[in-house]
Enzyme design. Structure first.
Site, PDB file in Angstrom:
ATOM      1  N   LEU A 508       0.816  -1.215   0.000  1.00 43.94           N
ATOM      2  CA  LEU A 508       0.000   0.000   0.000  1.00 43.94           C
ATOM      3  C   LEU A 508       0.846   1.260   0.000  1.00 43.94           C
ATOM      4  O   LEU A 508       0.417   2.306  -0.479  1.00 43.94           O
ATOM      5  CB  LEU A 508      -0.926   0.010   1.225  1.00 43.94           C
ATOM      6  CG  LEU A 508      -1.992  -1.083   1.292  1.00 43.94           C
ATOM      7  CD1 LEU A 508      -2.771  -0.991   2.601  1.00 43.94           C
ATOM      8  CD2 LEU A 508      -2.957  -0.974   0.109  1.00 43.94           C
ATOM      9  N   GLY A 514       8.932   1.810   7.554  1.00 39.00           N
ATOM     10  CA  GLY A 514       8.744   0.480   7.002  1.00 39.00           C
ATOM     11  C   GLY A 514       7.762   0.496   5.843  1.00 39.00           C
ATOM     12  O   GLY A 514       7.430   1.551   5.296  1.00 39.00           O
ATOM     13  N   LYS A 532       1.719  -2.788   8.882  1.00 39.62           N
ATOM     14  CA  LYS A 532       2.980  -2.059   8.743  1.00 39.62           C
ATOM     15  C   LYS A 532       4.104  -2.940   9.272  1.00 39.62           C
ATOM     16  O   LYS A 532       4.123  -3.327  10.440  1.00 39.62           O
ATOM     17  CB  LYS A 532       2.952  -0.734   9.496  1.00 39.62           C
ATOM     18  CG  LYS A 532       4.266   0.032   9.403  1.00 39.62           C
ATOM     19  CD  LYS A 532       4.196   1.343  10.155  1.00 39.62           C
ATOM     20  CE  LYS A 532       3.387   2.380   9.402  1.00 39.62           C
ATOM     21  NZ  LYS A 532       4.070   2.851   8.190  1.00 39.62           N
ATOM     22  N   ASP A 626       6.139  13.918  12.027  1.00 36.21           N
ATOM     23  CA  ASP A 626       6.201  13.736  10.573  1.00 36.21           C
ATOM     24  C   ASP A 626       4.827  13.946   9.935  1.00 36.21           C
ATOM     25  O   ASP A 626       4.321  13.089   9.200  1.00 36.21           O
ATOM     26  CB  ASP A 626       6.733  12.343  10.235  1.00 36.21           C
ATOM     27  CG  ASP A 626       7.223  12.251   8.782  1.00 36.21           C
ATOM     28  OD1 ASP A 626       7.430  13.316   8.156  1.00 36.21           O
ATOM     29  OD2 ASP A 626       7.386  11.131   8.276  1.00 36.21           O
TER      30      ASP A 626
END
Length: 790
Positions: A508, A514, A532, A626
């Site tokens: 995806l 990761g 994830k 982030d």
């Protein structure tokens, strides 16, 4: 400087034209923010009306000021909440006085019911609009802001509003009301108009209307008093008459700190002379404000004392100012608070200590009283009570309090001792900061578990034993939960997730932590999930993985992507999230077809609410580190949800750590990442500001292949468009956005506040949210932005 408080007001350098004894201003006259105009002066040239430039910027305040003293003190202003830009203009017409901004929009107006024949700036400091019969149809004296002058009178119903700070003319936290026959001072539930119970009253109301006050008078002799309906003069209690001197100016101002003060200033003053107080009410605002609601004279968790007639705010041990440049902003603890912080896994006496403060009191907000008690019993009771932040001991009784603390004040005497529960050490698993009273600090992430090496080893062994036993019983099931972690989370085996993702087949997306794969949980009604797969963690980060997963697992908000479970098997570390069908905000924003304006508005609000929750509302405040469109996901209804929150602390690799410890993505990284300073939640505010511009403009923050170099960096280009009044460039071909021009302009201003270089100048996400929703006025961003970034 703190947010909204960095605006220092300097005189607007204007060459003065000759002044005649008659100072009438004729219809059609105007003033603009250009240097070609002089202010309108009173006949004596002691008062001036015109534009005052703010901090040598592109922003101006329409004001009246003392013209002949060096600091040119402002005594009245029209647009404190909404300064105007260069190119703005005020015009006198038969219908009144109108202030238009550089785009021609009306910002403020004085429109009396009668026709205006002329205006005049009087020697009293009163700006008047007069009719043909010379009667005044509008006066600045009848529309005061925070100051009154000699010969000025306040009728029943009159209000003075304090400034927000000494240099910010926005409406502040206190009001003076002349109501019901009495002079009253009230705290305000800022930023609303709601006011709390008065902290000062002249008590000149009388049930007999003839003996009740009807007017507050500041007479020519500079004495201030109340006149009753029967014309009896009443001196304001605790306010003595002064000895008037002709060679002094006088004024009375409701200062930003809530004290109504009368000042005097020599007329022939040198540059080192200033206004001196000659009287004030109340005498001690620290003691007079005593409300169940509100913070008191200072902000929450702080305490107030009087120094040189003025209130001073200080923080208790273990606490720092919310805004270091504003001592009235309240205080916050430098460590996590609450019952979920340590899960009861360690002895509170190992984690916390008591710091004693004397002669200080927070008289309200007790939730428990214990008696008879000695001091040791009181301290131990607070240490072992996860709800207790502070206890007050008076020799035989122990009162326990939770945060926030209100109405803190210094006491001159008394036996009571204030016992603050303060953490001995910072927890290691969070992105902690070195708290500095000279920096604007946020409560950063801290570990949920202690730092005892022995305890960590024991817990790790227990965790591995539970994991092995769990696998022996049939490989594990996603329906089961690990009691070591958050009970809401499922513990998956690596094999389960390998099967769910068909050997990690459908990717995806990729992130700094990761790769994310699409999966289907066979044991959960074939529920779609996003898995994830984290990069390998260093051995020393194993405990941090557990504490971070626990922290993320306890977050529950509609604008955060939900964590369903995790896998920690061997070297494998995986997180299982809910699957959101409409992908990332980046794919949505930067598609060929421009998304709907109103839907983009809702998405921006969703993201802001999620960040407010992370910063201020979850048990342990979290800094994302982030924020960018690729970390915002959209569900089937296009509700925005923040992903990857809390993960910036999980990864320990060369890619995530540089010499400057910079985290984040180019174009969204706040400037302080490149400096040797502590990182606060303001880094997320900066990234949000960049992303808000992207949402407004539907373009990436950095476009290096742009044919026009000035458009390559979105933040710089947006500011240029804003200053030049060309918002149509930012929203080109977006009819819905241009039709909503007021919101477009306001949101661009909010974004520009968010991306200020100095983190102290940025608002908190809570304030951003209030501005986006329209509950708080948005001041004009400082002009210094271009000099810093241009």
């Amino acid at each position: 400087m703190g947010f909204f408080s960095e605006l220092h007001f300097f005189s607007f350098s204007l060459s003065l034209l000759p002044v005649f004894s008659v100072a009438n201003v004729t219809l059609g006259s105007s003033l603009s923010t250009t240097h070609a105009n002089s202010p309108w002066l009173s006949p004596s040239e002691e008062f001036a009306f015109g534009f005052r430039q703010l901090n040598n910027s592109n922003l101006f305040l329409l004001a009246i000021w003392f013209e002949k003293i060096p600091d040119k003190t402002i005594v009245w202003y029209a647009n404190g909440n909404n300064p105007v830009q260069k190119g703005s203009r005020v015009v006198l017409s038969a219908s009144g006085l109108v202030l238009n901004d550089h785009e021609g929009q009306t910002i403020w107006e004085a429109k009396p019911a009668s026709t205006v024949s002329y205006a005049a700036m009087l020697d009293s400091g009163n700006l008047v609009l007069a009719a043909s019969n010379s009667g005044y149809v509008w006066e600045s004296f009848k529309n005061p802001t925070d100051t009154i002058l000699p010969t000025q009178k306040l009728d029943l119903g009159s209000v003075l509003s304090s400034r927000l700070t000494t240099t910010n003319f926005s409406r502040g936290r206190f009001e003076l009301h002349f109501v019901n026959g009495s002079l009253q001072l009230n705290p305000v539930a800022w930023p609303t108009l709601s006011r709390y119970k008065y902290y000062y009253s002249s008590h000149t109301y009388n049930i007999n209307p003839h003996e009740s006050g009807y007017q507050l008078v500041f007479n020519e002799s500079a004495n201030i008093y109340i006149v009753k309906t029967n014309e009896e003069v009443v001196q304001i209690p605790s306010w003595s008459a002064i000895n008037h001197m002709d060679d002094y100016y006088y004024r009375a101002t409701l200062d930003f700190d809530g004290v109504f003060t009368q000042y005097a200033h020599p007329k022939n003053a040198s540059s080192n002379q200033s206004w001196q107080p000659v009287g004030s009410i109340p005498e001690n605002i620290c003691l007079e404000i005593f409300n169940e609601l509100g913070s008191g004279a200072c902000g929450f968790n702080s305490y107030c004392s009087i120094q040189n007639w003025r209130p001073r705010c200080d923080c208790p041990p273990g606490y720092v100012f919310v805004d270091p440049d504003n001592r009235f902003s309240g205080c916050k603890p430098t460590f996590p608070q609450g019952c979920d912080v340590d899960h009861g896994l360690r002895d509170p006496q190992e984690l916390y200590e008591i710091r004693e403060v004397r002669d200080v009191d927070w008289p309200l907000g007790d939730y428990e009283r214990l008696a008879p008690y000695n001091q040791t019993e009181c301290e131990n009771s607070c240490l072992h009570d996860c709800s207790c932040a502070v206890a007050i001991f008076d020799g035989m009784r122990c009162w326990k309090k939770k945060l926030p603390l209100s109405n803190g004040r210094l006491r001159s005497s008394g036996f009571s001792r204030v016992l603050f529960k303060v953490r001995k050490e910072a927890n290691p698993g969070y992105c902690t900061a070195n708290y500095d009273r000279n920096k604007d600090e946020s409560i950063l992430l801290r570990a949920l578990l202690g730092s005892s090496a022995f305890f960590n080893v024991v817990l790790l062994v227990i965790s591995l034993m539970v994991s092995k036993r769990h696998r022996r019983k049939g490989g594990g099931s996603s329906a089961q939960s690990s009691s070591v972690f958050e009970p809401n989370l499922s513990l998956f085996t690596y094999k389960e997730l390998e099967e769910a993702t068909d050997q990690f087949k459908e990717e995806l997306g990729r992130g700094s932590f990761g790769i994310v794969y699409k999966g289907i949980l066979k044991s959960s009604s074939r529920k779609l999930v996003a898995v994830k797969k984290l990069d390998r963690l260093a051995q020393e980060r194993e405990m941090e993985f557990k504490t971070e997963v626990s922290a993320i697992g306890r977050t529950h908000h509609k604008n955060l992507v939900g964590l369903l479970g995790f896998c920690e098997e061997g070297t494998h570390r995986l997180l299982v999230y809910e699957f959101l069908s409409n992908g990332t905000l980046a794919n949505y924003l930067f598609a060929l077809t421009r998304p709907d304006w109103n839907q983009r508005i809702q998405i921006a609000l969703n993201i802001a609410r999620g960040l407010v929750y992370l910063h201020e509302e979850c048990d342990v405040p979290i800094i994302h580190c982030d924020i960018k469109p690729y970390n915002i996901l959209l569900d089937e209804h296009f509700t925005a949800k923040i992903s990857d929150f809390g993960l910036a602390k999980l990864l320990l690799s060369n890619r995530s750590r540089t010499l400057t410890m910079i985290r984040g993505t180019k174009g969204y990284v706040a400037p302080e990442w490149f400096k040797n300073v502590s990182i606060t939640a303001k880094v997320d505010v900066y990234s949000f500001g960049v992303m808000l511009l992207e949402i407004i403009c539907c373009r990436k923050s950095v476009v290096m292949d742009s044919s026009e170099e000035e458009r390559a960096i979105l933040t710089d280009w947006a500011y240029v468009c804003y200053v030049e009044g060309r918002l149509d460039f930012l929203a080109s071909d977006d009819e819905a956005a241009m039709a909503d021009k007021d919101k477009l302009r306001k949101w661009v201003m909010i974004a520009l506040w968010c991306i200020q270089d100095d983190p102290a100048n940025r608002p908190t996400m809570k304030m951003v949210m209030l501005m986006l929703e329209g509950f708080v006025e948005v001041p004009f961003p400082p002009y210094t932005f271009l000099h810093q970034n241009g």
